[in-house]
Design an enzyme around this catalytic site. Structure first.
Site, PDB file in Angstrom:
ATOM      1  N   HIS A   1       1.315   2.011 -10.154  1.00  0.00           N
ATOM      2  CA  HIS A   1       0.197   1.960  -9.429  1.00  0.00           C
ATOM      3  C   HIS A   1      -1.116   2.152  -9.985  1.00  0.00           C
ATOM      4  O   HIS A   1      -2.079   1.804 -10.508  1.00  0.00           O
ATOM      5  CB  HIS A   1       0.084   3.910  -9.132  1.00  0.00           C
ATOM      6  CG  HIS A   1       1.011   4.648  -9.085  1.00  0.00           C
ATOM      7  ND1 HIS A   1       1.127   5.209  -7.522  1.00  0.00           N
ATOM      8  CD2 HIS A   1       2.363   4.951  -9.288  1.00  0.00           C
ATOM      9  CE1 HIS A   1       2.031   6.372  -7.662  1.00  0.00           C
ATOM     10  NE2 HIS A   1       2.772   6.232  -8.384  1.00  0.00           N
TER      11      HIS A   1
ATOM     12  N   ARG B   1       0.929  -1.165  -0.142  1.00  0.00           N
ATOM     13  CA  ARG B   1      -0.313   0.077   0.096  1.00  0.00           C
ATOM     14  C   ARG B   1       1.125   1.614  -0.018  1.00  0.00           C
ATOM     15  O   ARG B   1       1.731   1.486   0.675  1.00  0.00           O
ATOM     16  CB  ARG B   1      -0.650  -0.050   0.937  1.00  0.00           C
ATOM     17  CG  ARG B   1      -1.897  -0.756   1.070  1.00  0.00           C
ATOM     18  CD  ARG B   1      -2.707  -0.609   2.180  1.00  0.00           C
ATOM     19  NE  ARG B   1      -3.404  -2.002   1.896  1.00  0.00           N
ATOM     20  CZ  ARG B   1      -4.399  -2.591   1.555  1.00  0.00           C
ATOM     21  NH1 ARG B   1      -5.078  -2.211   0.644  1.00  0.00           N
ATOM     22  NH2 ARG B   1      -5.000  -3.726   2.011  1.00  0.00           N
ATOM     23  N   ASP B   2       0.367   2.083  -0.839  1.00  0.00           N
ATOM     24  CA  ASP B   2       1.071   3.580  -0.888  1.00  0.00           C
ATOM     25  C   ASP B   2       1.119   4.121   0.349  1.00  0.00           C
ATOM     26  O   ASP B   2      -0.041   4.027   1.254  1.00  0.00           O
ATOM     27  CB  ASP B   2       0.396   4.592  -2.552  1.00  0.00           C
ATOM     28  CG  ASP B   2       1.537   5.647  -2.148  1.00  0.00           C
ATOM     29  OD1 ASP B   2       2.003   5.139  -3.238  1.00  0.00           O
ATOM     30  OD2 ASP B   2       1.650   6.404  -1.699  1.00  0.00           O
ATOM     31  N   ILE B   3       2.175   5.098   0.738  1.00  0.00           N
ATOM     32  CA  ILE B   3       2.278   5.758   1.934  1.00  0.00           C
ATOM     33  C   ILE B   3       1.155   6.684   1.959  1.00  0.00           C
ATOM     34  O   ILE B   3       1.048   7.482   3.756  1.00  0.00           O
ATOM     35  CB  ILE B   3       3.581   6.034   2.261  1.00  0.00           C
ATOM     36  CG1 ILE B   3       4.002   6.013   4.036  1.00  0.00           C
ATOM     37  CG2 ILE B   3       4.303   6.906   1.980  1.00  0.00           C
ATOM     38  CD1 ILE B   3       5.078   6.277   4.304  1.00  0.00           C
TER      39      ILE B   3
ATOM     40  N   HIS C   1       7.640   1.003 -11.331  1.00  0.00           N
ATOM     41  CA  HIS C   1       6.354   1.138 -10.430  1.00  0.00           C
ATOM     42  C   HIS C   1       5.113   1.199 -11.048  1.00  0.00           C
ATOM     43  O   HIS C   1       4.943   1.720 -11.549  1.00  0.00           O
ATOM     44  CB  HIS C   1       6.479   1.630  -9.373  1.00  0.00           C
ATOM     45  CG  HIS C   1       6.577   2.856  -8.769  1.00  0.00           C
ATOM     46  ND1 HIS C   1       7.648   3.677  -8.702  1.00  0.00           N
ATOM     47  CD2 HIS C   1       5.693   3.463  -8.182  1.00  0.00           C
ATOM     48  CE1 HIS C   1       7.469   4.678  -8.906  1.00  0.00           C
ATOM     49  NE2 HIS C   1       6.422   4.742  -8.674  1.00  0.00           N
TER      50      HIS C   1
ATOM     51  N   VAL D   1      10.110   8.192  -7.524  1.00  0.00           N
ATOM     52  CA  VAL D   1      11.351   7.026  -6.878  1.00  0.00           C
ATOM     53  C   VAL D   1      11.769   5.946  -7.526  1.00  0.00           C
ATOM     54  O   VAL D   1      10.692   5.755  -8.634  1.00  0.00           O
ATOM     55  CB  VAL D   1      10.133   6.163  -5.795  1.00  0.00           C
ATOM     56  CG1 VAL D   1      10.764   5.007  -5.344  1.00  0.00           C
ATOM     57  CG2 VAL D   1       9.645   6.666  -4.442  1.00  0.00           C
TER      58      VAL D   1
ATOM     59  N   ASN E   1       4.159   6.918 -13.987  1.00  0.00           N
ATOM     60  CA  ASN E   1       4.900   7.943 -14.030  1.00  0.00           C
ATOM     61  C   ASN E   1       6.620   7.575 -14.142  1.00  0.00           C
ATOM     62  O   ASN E   1       7.178   6.839 -14.002  1.00  0.00           O
ATOM     63  CB  ASN E   1       5.228   8.915 -12.888  1.00  0.00           C
ATOM     64  CG  ASN E   1       2.797   8.851 -11.964  1.00  0.00           C
ATOM     65  OD1 ASN E   1       2.695   8.918 -12.717  1.00  0.00           O
ATOM     66  ND2 ASN E   1       3.573   9.118 -11.154  1.00  0.00           N
TER      67      ASN E   1
HETATM   68  P1  5GP Z   1       5.434   7.804  -8.091  1.00  0.00           P
HETATM   69  O1  5GP Z   1       5.720   9.572  -8.111  1.00  0.00           O
HETATM   70  O2  5GP Z   1       7.139   7.607  -8.290  1.00  0.00           O
HETATM   71  O3  5GP Z   1       4.750   7.278  -9.226  1.00  0.00           O
HETATM   72  O4  5GP Z   1       5.298   6.957  -7.211  1.00  0.00           O
HETATM   73  C1  5GP Z   1       5.555   7.397  -5.657  1.00  0.00           C
HETATM   74  C2  5GP Z   1       5.160   6.565  -4.475  1.00  0.00           C
HETATM   75  O5  5GP Z   1       5.726   6.212  -3.478  1.00  0.00           O
HETATM   76  C3  5GP Z   1       3.682   7.998  -4.521  1.00  0.00           C
HETATM   77  O6  5GP Z   1       2.913   7.585  -4.445  1.00  0.00           O
HETATM   78  C4  5GP Z   1       4.455   7.682  -2.265  1.00  0.00           C
HETATM   79  O7  5GP Z   1       3.277   7.940  -1.624  1.00  0.00           O
HETATM   80  C5  5GP Z   1       4.873   6.481  -2.849  1.00  0.00           C
HETATM   81  N1  5GP Z   1       5.877   6.397  -1.211  1.00  0.00           N
HETATM   82  C6  5GP Z   1       7.395   6.693  -1.008  1.00  0.00           C
HETATM   83  N2  5GP Z   1       7.686   6.444   0.545  1.00  0.00           N
HETATM   84  C7  5GP Z   1       7.097   5.058   0.720  1.00  0.00           C
HETATM   85  C8  5GP Z   1       7.130   4.128   1.530  1.00  0.00           C
HETATM   86  O8  5GP Z   1       8.240   4.726   2.193  1.00  0.00           O
HETATM   87  N3  5GP Z   1       6.463   3.473   1.779  1.00  0.00           N
HETATM   88  C9  5GP Z   1       5.211   3.196   0.580  1.00  0.00           C
HETATM   89  N4  5GP Z   1       4.542   2.886   1.075  1.00  0.00           N
HETATM   90  N5  5GP Z   1       4.724   4.736   0.639  1.00  0.00           N
HETATM   91  C10 5GP Z   1       5.845   5.270  -0.447  1.00  0.00           C
END
Ligand code: 5GP
Length: 117
Positions: free
Chosen positions: A103, A30-32, A101, A97, A88
């Site tokens: 979503h 799950r996303d944080i 990945h 990140v 993304n």
């Molecule tokens: P991006 O913006 O790279 O597409 O998505 C990265 C996602 O990782 C974001 O939605 C962010 O909330 C999530 N995220 C960042 N750090 C952590 C973490 O430590 N744990 C979890 N579960 N999600 C994270």
């Protein structure tokens, strides 16, 4: 690369996460900072930074990711109502990140997407 990201730390259990699925190829948690009632991240265990870096011989990585998300949606009863999957890519795409990945967003009607302006 995966070793250098927060997701690598999650895969290695160095930091906690609410893991909802794991197999040989993919981990899902799950996303944080959820952007929908259900917001799960699907991360391949192969080290790839962005969608730009996926080579033709790694197309199975993308197939595995998408199918893992679809399987999760069916398992959780989300498939019929529907859901969204998003990858993304780089800064303008909203990537924060740099470990590839996907979503999965679900659980409520989702708005349209586009620019933040
Ligand atoms: P991006 O913006 O790279 O597409 O998505 C990265 C996602 O990782 C974001 O939605 C962010 O909330 C999530 N995220 C960042 N750090 C952590 C973490 O430590 N744990 C979890 N579960 N999600 C994270």
């Amino acid at each position: 690369m995966q070793d250098e990201t927060i997701f690598g730390k999650i895969i290695r259990r160095e930091i906690p996460a609410d893991i909802v699925h794991e197999d040989e190829h993919v981990i899902a948690f799950r996303d944080i900072a959820p952007q929908a009632p259900v917001h799960v991240l699907f991360v391949p265990k192969t080290t790839i930074a962005t969608l730009n870096d996926v080579t033709p011989d790694q197309s199975d990585v993308l197939g595995t990711l998408v199918l893992a998300a679809a399987h999760y949606a069916r398992r959780e009863g989300l498939a019929e109502d529907g859901y969204r999957v998003v990858i993304n890519c780089n800064q303008a795409g909203g990537q924060t990140v740099f470990q590839l990945h996907l979503h999965l967003l679900a659980g409520a009607p989702l708005g349209r997407f586009g620019t933040s302006r």
